[in-house]
Design an enzyme around this catalytic site. Structure first.
Site, mmCIF file in Angstrom:
data_model
loop_
_atom_site.group_PDB
_atom_site.id
_atom_site.type_symbol
_atom_site.label_atom_id
_atom_site.label_comp_id
_atom_site.label_asym_id
_atom_site.label_seq_id
_atom_site.Cartn_x
_atom_site.Cartn_y
_atom_site.Cartn_z
ATOM 1 N N LYS A 83 10.900 66.636 -49.783
ATOM 2 C CA LYS A 83 11.023 67.870 -48.995
ATOM 3 C C LYS A 83 12.106 67.819 -47.924
ATOM 4 O O LYS A 83 12.707 68.834 -47.619
ATOM 5 C CB LYS A 83 9.679 68.233 -48.375
ATOM 6 C CG LYS A 83 9.177 67.254 -47.332
ATOM 7 C CD LYS A 83 7.723 67.555 -46.966
ATOM 8 C CE LYS A 83 7.248 66.649 -45.860
ATOM 9 N NZ LYS A 83 5.792 66.540 -45.826
ATOM 10 N N ARG A 133 -4.911 68.060 -39.273
ATOM 11 C CA ARG A 133 -4.126 69.026 -40.031
ATOM 12 C C ARG A 133 -5.005 69.424 -41.209
ATOM 13 O O ARG A 133 -6.111 69.898 -40.973
ATOM 14 C CB ARG A 133 -2.746 68.457 -40.432
ATOM 15 C CG ARG A 133 -1.727 69.579 -40.701
ATOM 16 C CD ARG A 133 -0.347 69.076 -41.079
ATOM 17 N NE ARG A 133 -0.284 68.509 -42.424
ATOM 18 C CZ ARG A 133 0.821 68.009 -42.975
ATOM 19 N NH1 ARG A 133 1.948 67.986 -42.307
ATOM 20 N NH2 ARG A 133 0.801 67.510 -44.198
HETATM 21 C C1 LIG Z 1 5.482 65.314 -45.780
HETATM 22 C C2 LIG Z 1 4.252 64.742 -46.367
HETATM 23 C C3 LIG Z 1 4.234 63.391 -46.767
HETATM 24 C C4 LIG Z 1 5.399 62.457 -46.539
HETATM 25 O O1 LIG Z 1 5.434 62.054 -45.190
HETATM 26 P P1 LIG Z 1 6.515 61.005 -44.651
HETATM 27 O O2 LIG Z 1 6.094 60.750 -43.251
HETATM 28 O O3 LIG Z 1 7.844 61.652 -44.766
HETATM 29 O O4 LIG Z 1 6.391 59.784 -45.503
HETATM 30 C C5 LIG Z 1 3.077 62.923 -47.374
HETATM 31 N N1 LIG Z 1 2.004 63.729 -47.548
HETATM 32 C C6 LIG Z 1 1.993 65.019 -47.171
HETATM 33 C C7 LIG Z 1 0.771 65.831 -47.411
HETATM 34 C C8 LIG Z 1 3.111 65.562 -46.559
HETATM 35 O O5 LIG Z 1 3.101 66.844 -46.192
#
Ligand SMILES: *Cc1c(COP(=O)(O)O)cnc(C)c1O
Length: 354
Positions: free
Chosen positions: A36, A129
Site C-alpha cells: 500500500k 483500531r
Molecule cells: C498497513 C498494514 C500492515 C502493514 O504494516 P507495516 O507496519 O507497514 O508493516 C499490516 N496489516 C494491516 C491490517 C495493515 O493495514
C-alpha cells in the site's frame, strides 16, 4: 528526465524482502508483502514476490486490481466496504473481516460467482483500531459465518502499533494463539492462519522471542525501509534508501532568516515563528506540500536543512553544505514511511524504477 521524481531501487527492495523472509522462516512464519505504501506499483510488487513472500497484501482494492496479473494469493487488509463486495471476492483471495453484515455481503457475492472467498477474522488485542473486542461477539459471529455459503474462515489475526501504539508482546500475541486454539476446538475448524501483526512484531523475532502458533506476519514498512516499527530500530543488513526523492533547484539567494514586516498567517493558516540566524543561502526546489510533508524528507547532503515551504515550493538552507549548488542542480532525499506514501500518491511526482 522529469522532476520531481521518486527513484525506486528494486534490487534493494528484493534484498530487504529476502532478509525478512529468511528471518521469519526461522520461526515458521510466512510473510505477506504489503504494497500500500507504493500504491500497489506492479514492478515493486514483483520485486517483493521475487524476494520470497507467500502473499501480497494491500488495504485498497484498487491496488490489488493493479496486481491481478501477478500469480500469488492476495489479501485485502482493510475491512471491506459492503459496496465493494463484488470486487473484493473477484480480486482478493483473502480478506480481513470483523463485521457479520459485510461477511454476508461477501458470501452473496462469492455465491453469485460460484467461488469460495477466504476470510481472516480480526481480533483487537488493545490497539483499538479494527477487530472484535469481546471473545463472545467473535464466537457468536463464527456460529453464523459457518452457515454461510461461499465463505471459509481460514484464520484469525490482529493488528497492533497502528492506532494505539500498543507493542506486540508474548502476552498479547499469546492471547491470540489461545483464542485460535479455542476456536479450533469449539468449531472443529482448521484455522490454518494465525496472523500476528505487522512490522512492529519483528522485534520479537530479532530478540529471539518466538510466539508459538503465530505463522503469518504482514510486512510493509520493514520491507521498504529496513526497520522494525515497535521501537524504530534498523534491521541488520537492510537498506533504508531504496526510495529516494530527487528535486530540482529553481532559486538560490542569500536572504535573512527572519521575514521582514508584520507576521500574519502562512499559506496554511498558521502563524509562523522564526529563529534569527542572520543571512543564509536559501535554496528553493520545485516540490511542495501537495506532494510531500516537509518533515518526511531527509536530505542526503548532511549540510542541507529543510526550512519549510508551501504547496508548491520547498525551501532549504544550503549555507552549511560543502556543495556549491546552482540553479538547475538536483537535490536528493531519503524518505520516511509517510514520505514514500505521499510521494508515490502524488501524480506530480514521477516514478522511476531502477
Ligand atoms: C498497513 C498494514 C500492515 C502493514 O504494516 P507495516 O507496519 O507497514 O508493516 C499490516 N496489516 C494491516 C491490517 C495493515 O493495514
Amino acid at each position: 528526465m522529469y522532476y520531481p521524481r521518486i527513484e525506486v531501487d528494486l534490487s534493494k527492495i528484493k534484498h530487504n524482502t529476502e532478509v525478512l523472509v529468511s528471518l521469519c522462516k526461522k520461526y515458521g512464519i510466512d510473510v505477506a508483502g504489503v504494497t500500500k505504501s507504493f500504491c500497489g506499483h506492479p514492478d515493486i510488487a514483483r520485486a517483493i514476490v521475487e524476494g520470497g513472500v507467500k502473499y501480497l497484501a494491500d488495504s485498497r482494492i484498487e491496488n490489488l486490481i493493479k496486481l491481478k496479473d501477478i500469480e500469488i494469493p492476495k489479501i485485502l487488509l482493510r475491512l471491506p466496504m459492503i459496496s465493494e463486495a463484488e470486487e473484493v471476492v473477484e480480486y482478493a483471495d483473502i480478506s480481513l473481516n470483523s463485521e457479520l453484515e459485510t461477511i454476508k455481503a461477501l458470501s452473496k457475492a462469492s455465491v453469485a460467482k460460484g467461488i469460495i472467498h477466504n476470510i481472516i477474522l480480526m481480533f483487537d488485542l488493545g490497539d483499538l483500531r479494527e477487530g472484535y473486542f469481546k471473545e463472545e461477539d467473535l464466537f457468536n459471529d463464527i456460529e453464523k459465518i459457518i452457515e454461510l455459503e461461499g465463505i471459509k474462515i481460514i484464520g484469525i489475526g490482529t493488528n497492533l502499533t497502528c492506532y494505539g501504539g500498543v507493542i506486540p508482546r508474548e502476552e498479547n500475541l499469546g492471547r491470540l494463539v489461545d483464542l485460535a486454539n479455542k476456536i479450533r476446538e469449539k468449531y472443529n475448524l482448521e484455522l490454518e492462519i494465525v496472523s500476528g501483526g505487522n512490522s512492529s512484531s519483528l522485534h520479537l523475532l530479532i530478540d529471539n522471542k518466538k510466539v508459538d502458533g503465530i505463522n503469518l506476519l504482514r510486512l510493509g514498512e520493514s520491507i521498504i525501509l529496513g526497520g522494525e516499527t515497535a521501537f524504530g530500530n534498523r534491521i541488520e543488513n537492510t537498506y533504508n534508501d531504496a526510495f529516494q526523492l530527487v528535486v530540482e533547484i529553481i532559486e538560490i539567494k542569500e536572504k535573512p532568516s527572519v521575514p521582514i514586516g508584520e507576521i500574519g498567517r502562512d499559506a496554511f493558516g498558521k502563524v509562523p515563528t522564526f529563529v534569527d540566524k542572520g543571512i543564509r543561502k536559501r535554496i528553493i526546489c520545485a516540490i511542495g506540500k501537495q506532494d510531500i510533508e516537509f518533515d518526511s524528507i531527509i536530505p542526503v547532503d548532511e549540510g542541507i536543512s529543510v526550512l519549510g515551504g508551501s504547496s508548491d515550493h520547498l525551501i532549504l538552507d544550503g549555507t552549511d553544505s560543502i556543495n556549491n549548488y546552482r540553479v538547475g542542480d538536483k537535490v536528493r532525499f531519503k524518505l520516511t514511511y509517510g514520505g514514500i506514501l505521499r510521494a508515490m500518491t502524488s501524480e506530480y511526482v514521477k516514478k522511476q524504477i531502477i
